[in-house]
Motif scaffolding. Structure first.
Motif, short mmCIF file in Angstrom:
data_model
loop_
_atom_site.label_atom_id
_atom_site.label_comp_id
_atom_site.label_asym_id
_atom_site.label_seq_id
_atom_site.Cartn_x
_atom_site.Cartn_y
_atom_site.Cartn_z
N SER A 18 39.68 37.54 49.79
CA SER A 18 40.54 37.11 48.69
C SER A 18 40.26 35.67 48.32
O SER A 18 39.64 34.91 49.08
CB SER A 18 42.02 37.29 49.04
N THR A 19 40.72 35.30 47.16
CA THR A 19 40.68 33.92 46.70
C THR A 19 41.89 33.69 45.80
O THR A 19 42.36 34.63 45.15
CB THR A 19 39.37 33.59 45.96
N VAL A 20 42.40 32.49 45.83
CA VAL A 20 43.51 32.11 44.95
C VAL A 20 42.97 31.06 44.00
O VAL A 20 42.38 30.06 44.45
CB VAL A 20 44.71 31.56 45.75
N ARG A 21 43.13 31.30 42.74
CA ARG A 21 42.62 30.38 41.72
C ARG A 21 43.77 29.94 40.82
O ARG A 21 44.71 30.69 40.57
CB ARG A 21 41.57 31.05 40.84
N VAL B 22 36.08 50.81 47.60
CA VAL B 22 36.34 49.41 47.25
C VAL B 22 37.32 49.34 46.08
O VAL B 22 37.19 50.06 45.10
CB VAL B 22 35.04 48.68 46.89
N ARG B 23 38.28 48.46 46.21
CA ARG B 23 39.31 48.26 45.18
C ARG B 23 39.56 46.77 45.00
O ARG B 23 39.29 45.96 45.89
CB ARG B 23 40.64 48.93 45.57
N PHE B 24 40.12 46.43 43.85
CA PHE B 24 40.55 45.06 43.56
C PHE B 24 42.02 45.10 43.19
O PHE B 24 42.49 46.06 42.59
CB PHE B 24 39.79 44.48 42.36
N THR B 25 42.72 44.05 43.53
CA THR B 25 44.10 43.89 43.09
C THR B 25 44.33 42.41 42.83
O THR B 25 43.60 41.56 43.33
CB THR B 25 45.10 44.45 44.12
N THR B 26 45.32 42.13 42.04
CA THR B 26 45.65 40.74 41.75
C THR B 26 47.16 40.57 41.81
O THR B 26 47.92 41.52 41.61
CB THR B 26 45.12 40.33 40.35
N SER B 27 47.57 39.36 42.13
CA SER B 27 49.00 39.05 42.16
C SER B 27 49.19 37.58 41.79
O SER B 27 48.32 36.75 42.03
CB SER B 27 49.61 39.34 43.53
N VAL B 28 50.33 37.29 41.23
CA VAL B 28 50.67 35.92 40.89
C VAL B 28 51.26 35.27 42.14
O VAL B 28 52.20 35.78 42.73
CB VAL B 28 51.67 35.87 39.72
N VAL B 29 50.69 34.15 42.54
CA VAL B 29 51.14 33.45 43.73
C VAL B 29 52.13 32.35 43.36
O VAL B 29 53.12 32.13 44.04
CB VAL B 29 49.94 32.84 44.48
N ALA B 30 51.85 31.67 42.27
CA ALA B 30 52.71 30.60 41.76
C ALA B 30 52.43 30.50 40.26
O ALA B 30 51.46 31.08 39.78
CB ALA B 30 52.41 29.28 42.45
N GLN B 31 53.24 29.76 39.56
CA GLN B 31 53.01 29.61 38.13
C GLN B 31 51.62 29.01 37.91
O GLN B 31 51.31 27.93 38.42
CB GLN B 31 54.07 28.73 37.50
N GLY B 32 50.79 29.73 37.19
CA GLY B 32 49.45 29.25 36.90
C GLY B 32 48.42 29.55 37.97
O GLY B 32 47.27 29.14 37.85
N ALA B 33 48.79 30.25 39.05
CA ALA B 33 47.85 30.57 40.12
C ALA B 33 47.96 32.04 40.48
O ALA B 33 49.05 32.58 40.59
CB ALA B 33 48.13 29.72 41.35
N GLU C 208 46.06 35.40 42.89
CA GLU C 208 45.17 35.83 43.96
C GLU C 208 44.41 37.06 43.49
O GLU C 208 44.98 37.96 42.87
CB GLU C 208 45.97 36.19 45.21
N ILE C 209 43.13 37.09 43.80
CA ILE C 209 42.31 38.28 43.62
C ILE C 209 41.95 38.76 45.01
O ILE C 209 41.47 37.98 45.84
CB ILE C 209 41.00 37.99 42.85
N LEU C 210 42.21 40.03 45.30
CA LEU C 210 41.92 40.61 46.59
C LEU C 210 40.96 41.78 46.40
O LEU C 210 41.21 42.65 45.56
CB LEU C 210 43.21 41.10 47.26
N ALA C 211 39.86 41.77 47.14
CA ALA C 211 38.93 42.90 47.19
C ALA C 211 39.08 43.53 48.57
O ALA C 211 39.13 42.82 49.58
CB ALA C 211 37.50 42.42 46.98
N PHE C 212 39.16 44.86 48.62
CA PHE C 212 39.31 45.52 49.91
C PHE C 212 38.68 46.89 49.88
O PHE C 212 38.49 47.49 48.83
CB PHE C 212 40.79 45.59 50.32
N GLY C 213 38.31 47.37 51.05
CA GLY C 213 37.72 48.69 51.19
C GLY C 213 37.59 49.03 52.67
O GLY C 213 37.97 48.23 53.54
N THR C 214 37.04 50.19 52.95
CA THR C 214 36.86 50.63 54.33
C THR C 214 35.45 50.33 54.77
O THR C 214 34.48 50.81 54.18
CB THR C 214 37.14 52.14 54.45
N ALA C 215 35.33 49.52 55.83
CA ALA C 215 34.04 49.20 56.41
C ALA C 215 33.58 50.40 57.25
O ALA C 215 34.36 50.93 58.04
CB ALA C 215 34.14 47.95 57.27
N VAL C 216 32.33 50.82 57.04
CA VAL C 216 31.82 52.00 57.74
C VAL C 216 30.41 51.78 58.26
O VAL C 216 29.69 50.91 57.79
CB VAL C 216 31.83 53.24 56.81
#
Length: 104
Positions: free
Chosen positions: A24-27, A80-91, A93-101
């Motif tokens: 993930s990263t928060v921008r 593999v999937r992506f999701t995003t959420s608001v962490v704070a006003q103007g910021a 998070e983008i999260l990438a996740f999947g099953t490692a095999v």
């Protein structure tokens, strides 16, 4: 490393699931981009500054997910999937996740 958004990989057999890989990263926006975005918002159209910000964030989250899978000893990441959420006003998070095999 191979990554795919399906549950299986054509021509490969999944021999072991290692768990969830994630990255993930928060921008946040910056004042320069906000000024240009405000102008673009008035006249309409794509806000290219935000599009680039989100694209860069997705790539960083994806790379971090692949690094996590690599640390786990994976050959690939499935579902593999992506999701995003608001962490704070103007910021956000983008999260990438999947099953490692492991595959053969």
């Amino acid at each position: 490393m191979l990554y795919i958004n399906t549950e299986t990989i054509a021509g490969k057999e999944i021999i072991e699931c290692l768990g969830m890989a994630r990255g993930s990263t928060v921008r946040s926006r910056n004042i320069g981009r906000d000024i240009f975005a405000s102008i673009k918002n008035i006249v309409g159209g794509e806000i290219e500054e935000y599009t680039k910000l989100q694209a860069d964030a997705r790539e960083q989250a994806l790379q971090r997910m692949l690094d996590d899978a690599n640390r786990m000893g994976a050959d690939a990441v499935v579902n593999v999937r992506f999701t995003t959420s608001v962490v704070a006003q103007g910021a956000s998070e983008i999260l990438a996740f999947g099953t490692a095999v492991k595959t053969n």
